[in-house]
Design a protein around this motif. Structure first.
Motif, PDB file in Angstrom:
ATOM      1  N   GLN A   1      41.080  27.978  22.245  1.00 30.38           N
ATOM      2  CA  GLN A   1      41.550  29.130  21.467  1.00 30.38           C
ATOM      3  C   GLN A   1      42.889  29.641  21.974  1.00 30.38           C
ATOM      4  N   TRP A   2      43.686  30.226  21.074  1.00 32.98           N
ATOM      5  CA  TRP A   2      44.908  30.938  21.467  1.00 32.98           C
ATOM      6  C   TRP A   2      44.510  32.295  22.051  1.00 32.98           C
ATOM      7  N   THR A   3      45.405  32.885  22.826  1.00 31.07           N
ATOM      8  CA  THR A   3      45.165  34.222  23.377  1.00 31.07           C
ATOM      9  C   THR A   3      46.243  35.158  22.855  1.00 31.07           C
ATOM     10  N   GLU A   4      45.854  36.100  22.022  1.00 35.00           N
ATOM     11  CA  GLU A   4      46.848  36.978  21.405  1.00 35.00           C
ATOM     12  C   GLU A   4      47.693  37.672  22.484  1.00 35.00           C
ATOM     13  N   ASP A   5      49.014  37.549  22.348  1.00 36.81           N
ATOM     14  CA  ASP A   5      49.986  38.183  23.259  1.00 36.81           C
ATOM     15  C   ASP A   5      49.794  37.831  24.733  1.00 36.81           C
ATOM     16  N   TRP A   6      49.106  36.774  25.010  1.00 38.46           N
ATOM     17  CA  TRP A   6      48.942  36.255  26.376  1.00 38.46           C
ATOM     18  C   TRP A   6      48.243  37.265  27.305  1.00 38.46           C
ATOM     19  N   THR A   7      47.510  38.229  26.789  1.00 41.62           N
ATOM     20  CA  THR A   7      47.025  39.287  27.689  1.00 41.62           C
ATOM     21  C   THR A   7      45.748  38.875  28.431  1.00 41.62           C
ATOM     22  N   PRO A   8      45.590  39.351  29.682  1.00 47.89           N
ATOM     23  CA  PRO A   8      44.382  39.042  30.451  1.00 47.89           C
ATOM     24  C   PRO A   8      43.124  39.521  29.734  1.00 47.89           C
ATOM     25  N   VAL A   9      43.217  40.672  29.064  1.00 46.57           N
ATOM     26  CA  VAL A   9      42.015  41.203  28.425  1.00 46.57           C
ATOM     27  C   VAL A   9      41.556  40.292  27.276  1.00 46.57           C
ATOM     28  N   ASN A  10      42.506  39.770  26.518  1.00 53.83           N
ATOM     29  CA  ASN A  10      42.137  38.848  25.434  1.00 53.83           C
ATOM     30  C   ASN A  10      41.655  37.508  25.992  1.00 53.83           C
ATOM     31  N   ALA A  11      42.261  37.085  27.107  1.00 59.27           N
ATOM     32  CA  ALA A  11      41.835  35.821  27.730  1.00 59.27           C
ATOM     33  C   ALA A  11      40.418  35.959  28.284  1.00 59.27           C
ATOM     34  N   ARG A  12      40.129  37.122  28.834  1.00 56.52           N
ATOM     35  CA  ARG A  12      38.785  37.345  29.372  1.00 56.52           C
ATOM     36  C   ARG A  12      37.748  37.268  28.237  1.00 56.52           C
ATOM     37  N   ALA A  13      38.109  37.898  27.100  1.00 58.59           N
ATOM     38  CA  ALA A  13      37.195  37.855  25.954  1.00 58.59           C
ATOM     39  C   ALA A  13      36.990  36.410  25.490  1.00 58.59           C
TER      40      ALA A  13
ATOM     41  N   ALA B   1      48.461  35.082  33.818  1.00 53.38           N
ATOM     42  CA  ALA B   1      47.849  36.284  33.229  1.00 53.38           C
ATOM     43  C   ALA B   1      46.538  35.901  32.533  1.00 53.38           C
ATOM     44  N   THR B   2      46.575  34.828  31.740  1.00 51.54           N
ATOM     45  CA  THR B   2      45.350  34.395  31.043  1.00 51.54           C
ATOM     46  C   THR B   2      44.352  33.781  32.037  1.00 51.54           C
ATOM     47  N   ALA B   3      44.866  33.109  33.063  1.00 50.79           N
ATOM     48  CA  ALA B   3      43.958  32.566  34.083  1.00 50.79           C
ATOM     49  C   ALA B   3      43.217  33.711  34.773  1.00 50.79           C
ATOM     50  N   GLY B   4      43.942  34.803  35.030  1.00 51.43           N
ATOM     51  CA  GLY B   4      43.323  35.970  35.681  1.00 51.43           C
ATOM     52  C   GLY B   4      42.186  36.530  34.837  1.00 51.43           C
ATOM     53  N   GLY B   5      42.424  36.648  33.526  1.00 45.33           N
ATOM     54  CA  GLY B   5      41.372  37.139  32.621  1.00 45.33           C
ATOM     55  C   GLY B   5      40.181  36.191  32.605  1.00 45.33           C
ATOM     56  N   ALA B   6      40.480  34.886  32.561  1.00 46.60           N
ATOM     57  CA  ALA B   6      39.397  33.886  32.524  1.00 46.60           C
ATOM     58  C   ALA B   6      38.585  33.943  33.821  1.00 46.60           C
ATOM     59  N   ILE B   7      39.282  34.136  34.934  1.00 45.33           N
ATOM     60  CA  ILE B   7      38.580  34.170  36.237  1.00 45.33           C
ATOM     61  C   ILE B   7      37.702  35.421  36.349  1.00 45.33           C
ATOM     62  N   GLN B   8      38.132  36.510  35.734  1.00 46.49           N
ATOM     63  CA  GLN B   8      37.263  37.715  35.714  1.00 46.49           C
ATOM     64  C   GLN B   8      35.953  37.398  34.994  1.00 46.49           C
ATOM     65  N   ALA B   9      36.072  36.685  33.877  1.00 43.69           N
ATOM     66  CA  ALA B   9      34.859  36.336  33.119  1.00 43.69           C
ATOM     67  C   ALA B   9      33.983  35.378  33.936  1.00 43.69           C
TER      68      ALA B   9
ATOM     69  N   ASP C   1      52.704  33.796  39.499  1.00 44.56           N
ATOM     70  CA  ASP C   1      52.607  35.260  39.647  1.00 44.56           C
ATOM     71  C   ASP C   1      51.979  35.552  41.000  1.00 44.56           C
ATOM     72  N   LEU C   2      52.299  36.701  41.568  1.00 47.03           N
ATOM     73  CA  LEU C   2      51.719  37.023  42.872  1.00 47.03           C
ATOM     74  C   LEU C   2      50.189  36.979  42.817  1.00 47.03           C
ATOM     75  N   ALA C   3      49.619  37.589  41.782  1.00 55.28           N
ATOM     76  CA  ALA C   3      48.151  37.588  41.677  1.00 55.28           C
ATOM     77  C   ALA C   3      47.616  36.159  41.573  1.00 55.28           C
ATOM     78  N   GLY C   4      48.361  35.291  40.887  1.00 55.93           N
ATOM     79  CA  GLY C   4      47.947  33.893  40.729  1.00 55.93           C
ATOM     80  C   GLY C   4      47.951  33.157  42.065  1.00 55.93           C
ATOM     81  N   VAL C   5      49.035  33.312  42.820  1.00 58.54           N
ATOM     82  CA  VAL C   5      49.083  32.594  44.102  1.00 58.54           C
ATOM     83  C   VAL C   5      48.086  33.193  45.103  1.00 58.54           C
ATOM     84  N   GLN C   6      47.840  34.480  44.996  1.00 60.63           N
ATOM     85  CA  GLN C   6      46.806  35.078  45.867  1.00 60.63           C
ATOM     86  C   GLN C   6      45.424  34.498  45.522  1.00 60.63           C
ATOM     87  N   ARG C   7      45.188  34.277  44.247  1.00 56.02           N
ATOM     88  CA  ARG C   7      43.891  33.667  43.858  1.00 56.02           C
ATOM     89  C   ARG C   7      43.808  32.228  44.368  1.00 56.02           C
ATOM     90  N   ILE C   8      44.957  31.542  44.404  1.00 57.17           N
ATOM     91  CA  ILE C   8      44.951  30.175  44.956  1.00 57.17           C
ATOM     92  C   ILE C   8      44.550  30.247  46.429  1.00 57.17           C
TER      93      ILE C   8
END
Ligand code: BGC
Length: 356
Positions: A207-219, A241-249, A267-274
């Protein structure tokens, strides 16, 4: 002073051919603080307009600051506007820039199609347009400066298939309105195709993620987990950003760190998750190179030089002369010698989560 002017003439990369038009040559003047100022044929400072989609994501703040710095270092001025993902606003902001008498417009389109109107309007006022990072479709665009976005997708899929050569894959795409999301998807599926054809990999969600947002990616990821009864072995997300939303889910189901996830942007949050192990890889795009390249080309064109790039990208209307820089795949093993080595993030920030 003379040497500086010569250097400015030869700024662009080897693969760019720069010629000169009949336009009067701009002059460099030094003010009392010794900062060079580039003047156009009307003896006014050269002004570049930078119309951005959004500043709501970490990377675009870097782009804004680095582009401004690079343009100013060349002795030109820059006017920056951002539209917060609003197409109508991006068009009206760009119109205002055009009417304010800028010498050239650089645009990061929110919507690849809608922004064609801006290119048209700029041309009516004799202003050339460079697409920055994202392509403007179906327009007589003058230049496109970006990374190889298809290669970004290929790098993601290569990294994840190396870990999960068989299994159920979820693809959390980017914004359908952004041409980069389409290029990335092409790259991902180019690598996945033989696995899919062999029956080794099943795409159980795409699926596409509207506006690339973490909240839409999480959904999206929640939907993927629900519809597959949590039978997902790997996730390719279009950016961090979308990886962050997916990882929350995934985390909500106790799956974070168990299912490999790819992103992009470093992104800083991305490399911290790595570092903590909930994200597998990201794709680092040295924005400092992009901003510098775009600034040099923008100023050269604003000065009346003809800029031609060897690469071409079809935007549905023309073959747009393009400069495509090379992205870098990053995982826990090469974080230090890429993102940290370049000063993109400090080691203190990157390792903050594990240090605490
Ligand atoms: C860029 C990505 C970015 C995404 C969302 C894409 O066009 O290439 O780097 O993460 O937009 O802003």
């Amino acid at each position: 002073m003379k040497r500086r002017a010569i250097v400015l003439c030869f700024l662009s990369m080897v693969w760019i051919l720069v010629g000169c038009t009949d336009k009067p040559k701009p002059v460099l003047e030094t003010d009392e603080t010794e900062k060079p100022t580039l003047l156009d044929e009307n003896h006014a400072p050269i002004r570049i307009g930078f119309s951005m989609d959004t500043l709501l994501e970490e990377r675009w703040l870097k782009d804004r600051d680095l582009f401004k710095e690079a343009v100013e270092a060349l002795g030109a001025e820059v006017e920056i506007v951002a539209a917060s993902g609003d197409d109508a606003l991006q068009i009206s902001q760009a119109e205002a820039l055009i009417h304010s008498g800028i010498d050239l417009l650089v645009i990061v389109p929110h919507n690849a199609e809608a922004t064609a109107a801006i290119v048209h309007k700029a041309h009516l006022s004799g202003i050339q347009v460079i697409a920055y990072d994202r392509l403007v479709k179906n327009a007589d665009l003058d230049l496109y400066v970006s990374f190889d976005n298809e290669q970004v997708g290929e790098m993601q899929a290569k990294a994840i298939t190396a870990l999960v050569p068989k299994g159920n894959y979820a693809f959390i795409g980017g914004a359908i309105t952004d041409n980069n999301a389409h290029l990335l998807k092409q790259g991902v599926f180019k690598v996945l195709r033989p696995y899919i054809e062999r029956g080794d990999i099943n795409i159980v969600y795409d699926q596409w993620t509207e506006d690339w947002t973490p909240v839409n990616a999480r959904a999206n990821m929640e939907e993927a987990l629900r519809t597959t009864n949590m039978q997902i072995d790997a996730v390719i997300a279009a950016n961090d950003a979308t990886a962050g939303g997916a990882i929350q889910a995934l985390a909500a189901k106790g799956l974070a760190g168990k299912v490999p996830v790819a992103g992009q942007d470093a992104d800083l949050a991305g490399v911290q998750r790595i570092v903590v192990g909930t994200q597998t890889m990201t794709v680092y795009k040295p924005i400092q190179m992009l901003a510098k390249e775009a600034a040099e080309l923008a100023v050269a064109m604003a000065k009346g030089e003809i800029v031609t790039a060897e690469q071409k990208v079809n935007n549905g209307k023309i073959e747009v002369p393009s400069v495509l820089l090379t992205p870098i795949a990053v995982n826990e093993h090469n974080l230090d010698r890429t993102v940290i080595f370049d000063g993109f993030h400090s080691p203190e920030d990157v390792y903050r989560e594990v240090a605490e």
